[in-house]
Design a protein around this motif. Structure first.
Motif, PDB file in Angstrom:
ATOM      1  N   LYS A   1      25.144  -9.348 -43.302  1.00  0.00           N
ATOM      2  CA  LYS A   1      25.872 -10.414 -43.519  1.00  0.00           C
ATOM      3  C   LYS A   1      27.484 -10.399 -43.357  1.00  0.00           C
ATOM      4  N   GLN A   2      28.303  -8.938 -43.934  1.00  0.00           N
ATOM      5  CA  GLN A   2      29.163  -9.102 -44.308  1.00  0.00           C
ATOM      6  C   GLN A   2      30.139  -8.109 -43.146  1.00  0.00           C
ATOM      7  N   ALA A   3      28.759  -7.257 -42.728  1.00  0.00           N
ATOM      8  CA  ALA A   3      30.115  -6.977 -40.891  1.00  0.00           C
ATOM      9  C   ALA A   3      29.599  -8.335 -39.977  1.00  0.00           C
ATOM     10  N   GLN A   4      29.060  -9.103 -39.967  1.00  0.00           N
ATOM     11  CA  GLN A   4      29.084 -10.595 -39.294  1.00  0.00           C
ATOM     12  C   GLN A   4      30.596 -10.847 -39.735  1.00  0.00           C
ATOM     13  N   GLU A   5      30.950 -10.942 -40.639  1.00  0.00           N
ATOM     14  CA  GLU A   5      32.332 -11.590 -41.209  1.00  0.00           C
ATOM     15  C   GLU A   5      33.395 -10.568 -40.826  1.00  0.00           C
ATOM     16  N   ILE A   6      33.195 -10.023 -40.972  1.00  0.00           N
ATOM     17  CA  ILE A   6      33.994  -9.128 -40.800  1.00  0.00           C
ATOM     18  C   ILE A   6      34.221  -8.810 -39.031  1.00  0.00           C
ATOM     19  N   ILE A   7      33.414  -8.576 -38.463  1.00  0.00           N
ATOM     20  CA  ILE A   7      33.125  -8.507 -36.964  1.00  0.00           C
ATOM     21  C   ILE A   7      33.462 -10.004 -36.274  1.00  0.00           C
ATOM     22  N   VAL A   8      33.283 -11.738 -36.766  1.00  0.00           N
ATOM     23  CA  VAL A   8      33.343 -12.124 -36.440  1.00  0.00           C
ATOM     24  C   VAL A   8      35.563 -12.975 -37.122  1.00  0.00           C
ATOM     25  N   SER A   9      35.746 -12.311 -38.082  1.00  0.00           N
ATOM     26  CA  SER A   9      37.151 -12.034 -38.309  1.00  0.00           C
ATOM     27  C   SER A   9      38.231 -11.313 -37.518  1.00  0.00           C
ATOM     28  N   VAL A  10      37.951 -10.265 -36.874  1.00  0.00           N
ATOM     29  CA  VAL A  10      38.557  -9.168 -35.851  1.00  0.00           C
ATOM     30  C   VAL A  10      38.000  -9.751 -34.391  1.00  0.00           C
ATOM     31  N   ILE A  11      37.941 -10.089 -34.109  1.00  0.00           N
ATOM     32  CA  ILE A  11      37.328 -11.048 -32.433  1.00  0.00           C
ATOM     33  C   ILE A  11      36.548 -12.292 -32.912  1.00  0.00           C
ATOM     34  N   PRO A  12      37.547 -12.807 -32.610  1.00  0.00           N
ATOM     35  CA  PRO A  12      36.833 -14.076 -32.705  1.00  0.00           C
ATOM     36  C   PRO A  12      35.849 -14.874 -31.883  1.00  0.00           C
ATOM     37  N   SER A  13      36.938 -14.364 -30.323  1.00  0.00           N
ATOM     38  CA  SER A  13      35.860 -14.470 -29.195  1.00  0.00           C
ATOM     39  C   SER A  13      34.583 -14.405 -28.919  1.00  0.00           C
ATOM     40  N   VAL A  14      33.973 -13.631 -30.386  1.00  0.00           N
ATOM     41  CA  VAL A  14      32.466 -13.409 -30.557  1.00  0.00           C
ATOM     42  C   VAL A  14      31.491 -14.122 -31.437  1.00  0.00           C
ATOM     43  N   GLN A  15      32.321 -15.215 -31.854  1.00  0.00           N
ATOM     44  CA  GLN A  15      31.533 -15.817 -33.259  1.00  0.00           C
ATOM     45  C   GLN A  15      30.975 -16.551 -33.073  1.00  0.00           C
ATOM     46  N   THR A  16      30.628 -17.741 -31.712  1.00  0.00           N
ATOM     47  CA  THR A  16      30.138 -18.722 -30.984  1.00  0.00           C
ATOM     48  C   THR A  16      28.032 -17.847 -31.022  1.00  0.00           C
ATOM     49  N   GLU A  17      28.283 -16.011 -30.542  1.00  0.00           N
ATOM     50  CA  GLU A  17      27.559 -15.679 -30.086  1.00  0.00           C
ATOM     51  C   GLU A  17      26.606 -14.945 -31.329  1.00  0.00           C
ATOM     52  N   ILE A  18      27.360 -14.155 -32.540  1.00  0.00           N
ATOM     53  CA  ILE A  18      27.201 -13.634 -33.652  1.00  0.00           C
ATOM     54  C   ILE A  18      26.364 -14.731 -34.022  1.00  0.00           C
ATOM     55  N   LEU A  19      26.564 -15.738 -34.094  1.00  0.00           N
ATOM     56  CA  LEU A  19      26.722 -16.534 -35.499  1.00  0.00           C
ATOM     57  C   LEU A  19      25.474 -17.775 -35.306  1.00  0.00           C
ATOM     58  N   ARG A  20      24.911 -17.588 -33.754  1.00  0.00           N
ATOM     59  CA  ARG A  20      24.100 -18.171 -33.116  1.00  0.00           C
ATOM     60  C   ARG A  20      22.312 -17.955 -34.544  1.00  0.00           C
ATOM     61  N   PRO A  21      21.662 -18.679 -34.934  1.00  0.00           N
ATOM     62  CA  PRO A  21      20.670 -18.988 -35.847  1.00  0.00           C
ATOM     63  C   PRO A  21      20.089 -17.368 -35.465  1.00  0.00           C
ATOM     64  N   GLU A  22      19.475 -16.990 -33.948  1.00  0.00           N
ATOM     65  CA  GLU A  22      18.165 -16.014 -33.578  1.00  0.00           C
ATOM     66  C   GLU A  22      19.022 -14.636 -34.012  1.00  0.00           C
ATOM     67  N   ASN A  23      19.846 -14.403 -33.883  1.00  0.00           N
ATOM     68  CA  ASN A  23      20.991 -13.271 -34.286  1.00  0.00           C
ATOM     69  C   ASN A  23      21.564 -13.199 -35.458  1.00  0.00           C
ATOM     70  N   VAL A  24      21.842 -13.914 -36.476  1.00  0.00           N
ATOM     71  CA  VAL A  24      22.536 -13.659 -37.786  1.00  0.00           C
ATOM     72  C   VAL A  24      21.217 -12.973 -38.855  1.00  0.00           C
ATOM     73  N   GLY A  25      21.845 -11.839 -39.030  1.00  0.00           N
ATOM     74  CA  GLY A  25      20.789 -10.887 -39.956  1.00  0.00           C
ATOM     75  C   GLY A  25      20.579 -10.346 -39.380  1.00  0.00           C
ATOM     76  N   ASN A  26      20.172  -9.970 -38.065  1.00  0.00           N
ATOM     77  CA  ASN A  26      19.958  -8.934 -37.085  1.00  0.00           C
ATOM     78  C   ASN A  26      20.527  -7.547 -36.586  1.00  0.00           C
ATOM     79  N   PRO A  27      20.682  -7.166 -37.402  1.00  0.00           N
ATOM     80  CA  PRO A  27      21.537  -5.926 -36.778  1.00  0.00           C
ATOM     81  C   PRO A  27      21.466  -5.060 -35.227  1.00  0.00           C
ATOM     82  N   LEU A  28      20.844  -5.181 -35.278  1.00  0.00           N
ATOM     83  CA  LEU A  28      20.308  -4.241 -33.492  1.00  0.00           C
ATOM     84  C   LEU A  28      21.386  -5.354 -32.834  1.00  0.00           C
TER      85      LEU A  28
END
Length: 119
Positions: free
Chosen positions: A4-31
């Motif tokens: 969860k922290q990794a997702q937040e950091i990724i979205v803050s550093v690379i906002p253009s991937v936010q939509t894909e990172i935060l899709r319900p099926e992707n949340v919590g899946n490190p792979l």
């Protein structure tokens, strides 16, 4: 750092991937998260966006060094494993430049993986 922290950091550093990172099926899946970041890195190489590439590579190393074991394994099994094909797809004239941007921790994992597979 957990996923969860990794997702937040990724979205803050690379906002253009936010939509894909935060899709319900992707949340919590490190792979999946590492696959998304790997695809972004490939895109930045293709578009010659050196600053964004550097940010993404350092972010990948940060997750590899500070992430929980599932995140570290995802970095090694997804990104490091695909690094060879990413570099081979890179134009030869830029390959050295791109390789020079790879942080030492990721590059060390890459070299270790090559030697392990050669044994």
């Amino acid at each position: 750092m957990n996923i969860k922290q990794a997702q937040e950091i990724i979205v803050s550093v690379i906002p253009s991937v936010q939509t894909e990172i935060l899709r319900p099926e992707n949340v919590g899946n490190p792979l999946t998260i590492i696959r998304i970041l790997t695809a972004y890195i490939e895109k930045m190489i293709a578009q010659a966006c050196e600053d964004e590439l550097g940010k993404a590579l350092h972010l990948m190393e940060y997750m590899h060094e500070k992430g929980e074991w599932r995140l570290q394994n995802a970095v090694e099994n997804i990104f490091v494993f695909s690094l060879d094909s990413i570099l081979n797809a890179c134009p030869e004239s830029r390959r050295g430049q791109v390789t020079g941007k790879i942080p030492i921790g990721i590059y060390t994992a890459y070299v270790n993986q090559i030697y392990r597979s050669g044994s």
